[in-house]
Design a protein around this motif. Sequence first.
Motif, PDB file in Angstrom:
ATOM      1  N   GLU A 186      -9.027  -7.684 -10.706  1.00 23.43           N
ATOM      2  CA  GLU A 186      -9.342  -6.173 -10.011  1.00 23.43           C
ATOM      3  C   GLU A 186      -7.867  -5.744  -9.327  1.00 23.43           C
ATOM      4  O   GLU A 186      -7.932  -5.715  -8.012  1.00 23.43           O
ATOM      5  CB  GLU A 186     -10.486  -6.383  -9.161  1.00 23.43           C
ATOM      6  CG  GLU A 186     -11.938  -6.302  -9.810  1.00 23.43           C
ATOM      7  CD  GLU A 186     -12.819  -6.176  -8.707  1.00 23.43           C
ATOM      8  OE1 GLU A 186     -13.488  -5.262  -8.544  1.00 23.43           O
ATOM      9  OE2 GLU A 186     -13.321  -7.000  -8.133  1.00 23.43           O
ATOM     10  N   GLU A 188      -6.916  -3.025  -8.698  1.00 26.00           N
ATOM     11  CA  GLU A 188      -6.943  -1.705  -7.831  1.00 26.00           C
ATOM     12  C   GLU A 188      -8.027  -1.776  -6.887  1.00 26.00           C
ATOM     13  O   GLU A 188      -8.419  -0.775  -6.160  1.00 26.00           O
ATOM     14  CB  GLU A 188      -7.229  -0.467  -8.957  1.00 26.00           C
ATOM     15  CG  GLU A 188      -6.320  -0.332 -10.057  1.00 26.00           C
ATOM     16  CD  GLU A 188      -5.185  -0.175  -9.562  1.00 26.00           C
ATOM     17  OE1 GLU A 188      -4.720   0.629  -8.571  1.00 26.00           O
ATOM     18  OE2 GLU A 188      -4.075  -0.719 -10.100  1.00 26.00           O
ATOM     19  N   ASN A 189      -8.547  -2.765  -6.578  1.00 23.20           N
ATOM     20  CA  ASN A 189      -9.545  -3.227  -5.773  1.00 23.20           C
ATOM     21  C   ASN A 189      -8.896  -3.285  -4.270  1.00 23.20           C
ATOM     22  O   ASN A 189      -8.163  -3.938  -3.840  1.00 23.20           O
ATOM     23  CB  ASN A 189     -10.124  -4.550  -5.899  1.00 23.20           C
ATOM     24  CG  ASN A 189     -11.609  -5.014  -4.883  1.00 23.20           C
ATOM     25  OD1 ASN A 189     -11.404  -4.429  -3.658  1.00 23.20           O
ATOM     26  ND2 ASN A 189     -12.379  -5.702  -5.334  1.00 23.20           N
ATOM     27  N   GLU A 190      -9.170  -2.251  -3.303  1.00 24.62           N
ATOM     28  CA  GLU A 190      -8.507  -1.983  -2.336  1.00 24.62           C
ATOM     29  C   GLU A 190      -8.626  -2.969  -1.023  1.00 24.62           C
ATOM     30  O   GLU A 190      -7.780  -3.566  -0.594  1.00 24.62           O
ATOM     31  CB  GLU A 190      -8.716  -0.478  -1.484  1.00 24.62           C
ATOM     32  CG  GLU A 190      -8.075   0.554  -2.575  1.00 24.62           C
ATOM     33  CD  GLU A 190      -6.590   0.450  -2.430  1.00 24.62           C
ATOM     34  OE1 GLU A 190      -5.786  -0.087  -1.698  1.00 24.62           O
ATOM     35  OE2 GLU A 190      -5.911   0.966  -3.793  1.00 24.62           O
ATOM     36  N   LYS A 193      -6.849  -6.092  -2.245  1.00 26.34           N
ATOM     37  CA  LYS A 193      -5.359  -6.103  -1.970  1.00 26.34           C
ATOM     38  C   LYS A 193      -5.163  -6.255  -0.401  1.00 26.34           C
ATOM     39  O   LYS A 193      -3.981  -6.862  -0.176  1.00 26.34           O
ATOM     40  CB  LYS A 193      -4.765  -4.726  -2.498  1.00 26.34           C
ATOM     41  CG  LYS A 193      -4.610  -4.686  -3.731  1.00 26.34           C
ATOM     42  CD  LYS A 193      -3.976  -3.178  -4.388  1.00 26.34           C
ATOM     43  CE  LYS A 193      -4.665  -2.071  -3.928  1.00 26.34           C
ATOM     44  NZ  LYS A 193      -3.767  -0.835  -4.599  1.00 26.34           N
TER      45      LYS A 193
END
Length: 256
Positions: A186, A188-190, A193
Amino acid sequence: MPLQIETIPCRTDNYAFLIHCEESGETALVDAPEAAPILAALERNDWKLSHVFITHHHADHVEGLDGLKAEYPDLRVVGAADDAHRLPPLDMAVKDGDKFSFADETVEVVDVSGHTVGHIAFHLPDEKAAFTADSLMALGCGRVFEGTPEMMWDSLSRLAALPKETIIHSGHEYTMTNARFALTIEPENEALKARAKSVEAAREQGLPTVPSLLSEELDTNPFLRAHLNEVKRAISMEGAGDAEVFAEIRRRKDQF
């Protein structure tokens, strides 16, 4: 009075946990990777060890027990009845769904087989604490050595259903590698991150990343998120069963 829980680094990357009741003086240990650091923590706190809760039979979770028993010969050892044939001698053999009392607190036994068959977790609901060893880990889960992916997915799903504020005390400092892998699933999983940056900063300072909040695991741990459509899309497995998706994520981690 709330129990005190202390995280004890052991061996190369193992963790053990001391659970102490100030009122009764009782102290329990979850897993016994290595005697020396546990004895040092007991002496530093002026605590006396009364119980050991064993999660599974692997040597890096039990081989410190003899050294502890040499110092505390009256220790009561609690472990899984289904694993008793390969655990140290047990004073109390427990099964999935059992409840017992420690320092007037309820301890619930949860079968979390997968990493091994007979692996158990200990849940203390009043303390909002679960001790999951090598089943659910910070940003990861244990390798499936003895069980099946379906068994492990069922175990993780049971842990995922605990209250979100539960603090997960897992058995190893694998979180940095787990974070790097999770970002391949994932990217793009904020929340992931942000957590990866936090984990990296903690490890640069030599700080442990265990324990962790279950709510955080639900938002960032790919092994708990295999049922989500966005995760299935991310690995091109739309329409696949949840356990099948989990198995693919576990296969990728094994090769990471």
